[in-house]
Design a protein around this motif. Structure first.
Motif, PDB file in Angstrom:
ATOM      1  N   GLY A   1      34.868  27.554  32.721  1.00  0.00           N
ATOM      2  CA  GLY A   1      34.042  26.867  31.731  1.00  0.00           C
ATOM      3  C   GLY A   1      32.699  27.572  31.644  1.00  0.00           C
ATOM      4  O   GLY A   1      32.296  28.291  32.578  1.00  0.00           O
ATOM      5  N   SER A   2      32.004  27.394  30.522  1.00  0.00           N
ATOM      6  CA  SER A   2      30.685  28.030  30.443  1.00  0.00           C
ATOM      7  C   SER A   2      29.697  27.341  31.377  1.00  0.00           C
ATOM      8  O   SER A   2      28.668  27.910  31.735  1.00  0.00           O
TER       9      SER A   2
ATOM     10  N   ASN B   1      23.495  20.193  21.489  1.00  0.00           N
ATOM     11  CA  ASN B   1      24.222  19.002  21.918  1.00  0.00           C
ATOM     12  C   ASN B   1      23.215  18.163  22.690  1.00  0.00           C
ATOM     13  O   ASN B   1      22.629  18.689  23.633  1.00  0.00           O
TER      14      ASN B   1
ATOM     15  N   ASP C   1      22.994  28.913  24.534  1.00  0.00           N
ATOM     16  CA  ASP C   1      24.295  28.296  24.805  1.00  0.00           C
ATOM     17  C   ASP C   1      24.977  28.026  23.461  1.00  0.00           C
ATOM     18  O   ASP C   1      24.561  27.154  22.705  1.00  0.00           O
TER      19      ASP C   1
ATOM     20  N   TYR D   1      29.195  25.528  20.731  1.00  0.00           N
ATOM     21  CA  TYR D   1      29.710  25.099  19.419  1.00  0.00           C
ATOM     22  C   TYR D   1      29.560  26.211  18.381  1.00  0.00           C
ATOM     23  O   TYR D   1      29.583  25.961  17.175  1.00  0.00           O
TER      24      TYR D   1
ATOM     25  N   SER E   1      32.221  29.037  24.906  1.00  0.00           N
ATOM     26  CA  SER E   1      33.192  28.177  25.584  1.00  0.00           C
ATOM     27  C   SER E   1      34.531  28.180  24.862  1.00  0.00           C
ATOM     28  O   SER E   1      34.573  28.325  23.638  1.00  0.00           O
TER      29      SER E   1
ATOM     30  N   SER F   1      36.246  25.448  25.315  1.00  0.00           N
ATOM     31  CA  SER F   1      36.524  24.011  25.436  1.00  0.00           C
ATOM     32  C   SER F   1      36.459  23.251  24.113  1.00  0.00           C
ATOM     33  O   SER F   1      37.014  22.165  24.004  1.00  0.00           O
ATOM     34  N   LYS F   2      35.761  23.772  23.131  1.00  0.00           N
ATOM     35  CA  LYS F   2      35.521  22.986  21.934  1.00  0.00           C
ATOM     36  C   LYS F   2      36.435  23.457  20.795  1.00  0.00           C
ATOM     37  O   LYS F   2      37.502  22.906  20.627  1.00  0.00           O
TER      38      LYS F   2
ATOM     39  N   ARG G   1      39.523  25.190  31.447  1.00  0.00           N
ATOM     40  CA  ARG G   1      38.275  25.653  32.059  1.00  0.00           C
ATOM     41  C   ARG G   1      38.055  27.152  31.879  1.00  0.00           C
ATOM     42  O   ARG G   1      38.216  27.938  32.824  1.00  0.00           O
ATOM     43  N   VAL G   2      37.710  27.546  30.674  1.00  0.00           N
ATOM     44  CA  VAL G   2      37.352  28.942  30.432  1.00  0.00           C
ATOM     45  C   VAL G   2      36.110  29.022  29.547  1.00  0.00           C
ATOM     46  O   VAL G   2      36.038  28.368  28.506  1.00  0.00           O
TER      47      VAL G   2
HETATM   48  C1  LIG Z   1      30.774  21.316  26.004  1.00  0.00           C
HETATM   49  C2  LIG Z   1      29.547  22.097  26.266  1.00  0.00           C
HETATM   50  C3  LIG Z   1      29.565  23.209  27.103  1.00  0.00           C
HETATM   51  C4  LIG Z   1      30.872  23.739  27.575  1.00  0.00           C
HETATM   52  O1  LIG Z   1      31.230  23.515  28.766  1.00  0.00           O
HETATM   53  P1  LIG Z   1      32.530  24.196  29.386  1.00  0.00           P
HETATM   54  O2  LIG Z   1      32.136  24.330  30.803  1.00  0.00           O
HETATM   55  O3  LIG Z   1      32.743  25.528  28.716  1.00  0.00           O
HETATM   56  O4  LIG Z   1      33.643  23.249  29.141  1.00  0.00           O
HETATM   57  C5  LIG Z   1      28.410  23.950  27.275  1.00  0.00           C
HETATM   58  N1  LIG Z   1      27.279  23.604  26.632  1.00  0.00           N
HETATM   59  C6  LIG Z   1      27.230  22.555  25.806  1.00  0.00           C
HETATM   60  C7  LIG Z   1      25.968  22.262  25.083  1.00  0.00           C
HETATM   61  C8  LIG Z   1      28.355  21.762  25.613  1.00  0.00           C
HETATM   62  O5  LIG Z   1      28.297  20.699  24.820  1.00  0.00           O
END
Ligand SMILES: *Cc1c(COP(=O)(O)O)cnc(C)c1O
Length: 342
Positions: free
Chosen positions: A71-72, A144, A171, A174, A199, A201-202, A210-211
């Protein structure tokens, strides 16, 4: 493309609280995850060779300027620990990603923040707050929980005005939902004073795999890498992420579906008199008149099987953050909010 019903294992509620994708990952990524037979028995490639090559190919970056993480969040934590410590400060804005404060606690550094008028990052306020002790300036773009977007030229202005001893960390969790910037930040990576994190994840719908990855000069990467677990991303996750990033058509479909649903959600809440800021993400920040009205909306949403995210921890106890979902779910959300207001 069919949307997911993102119910969590322990409840029947739709989770619209963590900005996971309501749309599935690329079929190629799912195939990579399903083909886990040997992948799960073996340790992963500690150099993420195929994944880095895939990212490098898509984004036009040299592989030695890339690191991959669990994950990031792992990468953000490692960057903050590598470049700040006791006596140092990390500057962010009031509504920037909460995990930065946690990472600063791990590093022993202090997170300071400046106001975000109208839920927007204020580059001049950040510049005014820089001190000798400032080591890192952190900007989530898009933000975020705000969803708002800083134009890349503003980030370049920020970087140009920051002293050399300050690292800029952007970061872009998104980033896929934001207007394409044609890689205008990559020359900053080359200069060695800027880190960009991304990320899977989104938009890529791989939160559980988790990457994440980050772009940073090879000389910085060497320092950050010392703080990473050498086997941080499983073999199946590396393969899935590499497949996902190379499936541009699928990404485009998800981003278009997200944008349409986000417009429905944003227009819907605005029609109820709630001044949601323009979002460039897969969620919408919904500000209510006060904390009490907000809690009432949250309770009504829960009774309709929808979990939104309350934001008291950000000092936004009058706001809910709601992840974009498919049109029927958004209709449920909008009528629940309307009911709670009447
Ligand atoms: C979801 C999110 C992350 C991502 O987290 P991961 O570890 O890649 O799942 C990072 N920064 C922000 C602002 C986020 O909302």
């Amino acid at each position: 493309m069919a949307a997911y019903a993102l119910t969590d294992l322990d409840s029947d509620a739709f989770s619209l609280a963590q900005n996971e994708s309501f749309w599935p990952p690329s079929p190629a990524a799912l195939a990579a995850l399903a083909d886990g037979h040997t992948a799960h028995a073996l340790y992963p490639d500690p150099d993420w060779t195929a994944l880095r090559a895939a990212i490098a190919g898509v984004h036009g970056l040299p592989p030695d300027h890339l690191l991959c993480g669990s994950g990031s969040m792992e990468l953000l934590g490692a960057v903050i620990r590598a470049f700040s410590g006791p006596g140092d400060t990390v500057l962010a804005s009031d509504y920037s990603y909460a995990y930065v404060a946690t990472a600063c606690r791990h590093a022993g550094s202090e997170r300071l923040s400046v106001p975000e008028p109208d839920y927007r990052v204020d580059v001049d306020a950040l510049l005014d707050a820089v001190r000798d002790t400032t080591r890192i300036v952190f900007v989530a773009n898009p933000g975020n929980p705000t969803g708002t977007h800083v134009p890349p030229r503003e980030l370049i202005r920020l970087r140009s005005a920051l002293p050399d001893h300050v690292l800029l960390v952007v970061d872009e969790a998104y980033g896929e939902f934001a207007p394409a910037d044609g890689g205008v930040l990559w020359p900053l990576i080359e200069r060695g004073d800027t880190v960009v994190t991304r990320s899977f994840s989104k938009a890529y719908a791989l939160a559980g795999a988790r990457v994440g990855w980050c772009a940073l000069h090879a000389s910085l990467a060497a320092e950050v890498r010392k703080l990473l677990n050498p086997n941080n991303v499983s073999r199946a996750s590396q393969r899935a992420a590499a497949a996902a990033i190379q499936d541009a058509n699928h990404l485009e479909t998800v981003v278009a579906a997200t944008r349409a649903a986000r417009t429905q959600l944003c227009d819907g809440v605005r029609a109820l008199g709630l001044a949601a800021p323009e979002s460039h993400t897969n969620f919408v920040l919904v500000p209510f008149a006060d904390a009490q009205t907000c809690t009432r909306a949250d309770t009504t949403l829960r009774s309709c099987g929808v979990q939104a995210r309350s934001l008291g921890g950000y000092g936004l106890s009058h706001c809910l953050r709601i992840t974009v979902a498919d049109p029927p779910t958004i209709s449920t959300v909008l009528s629940a909010i309307e009911d709670s207001l009447s």
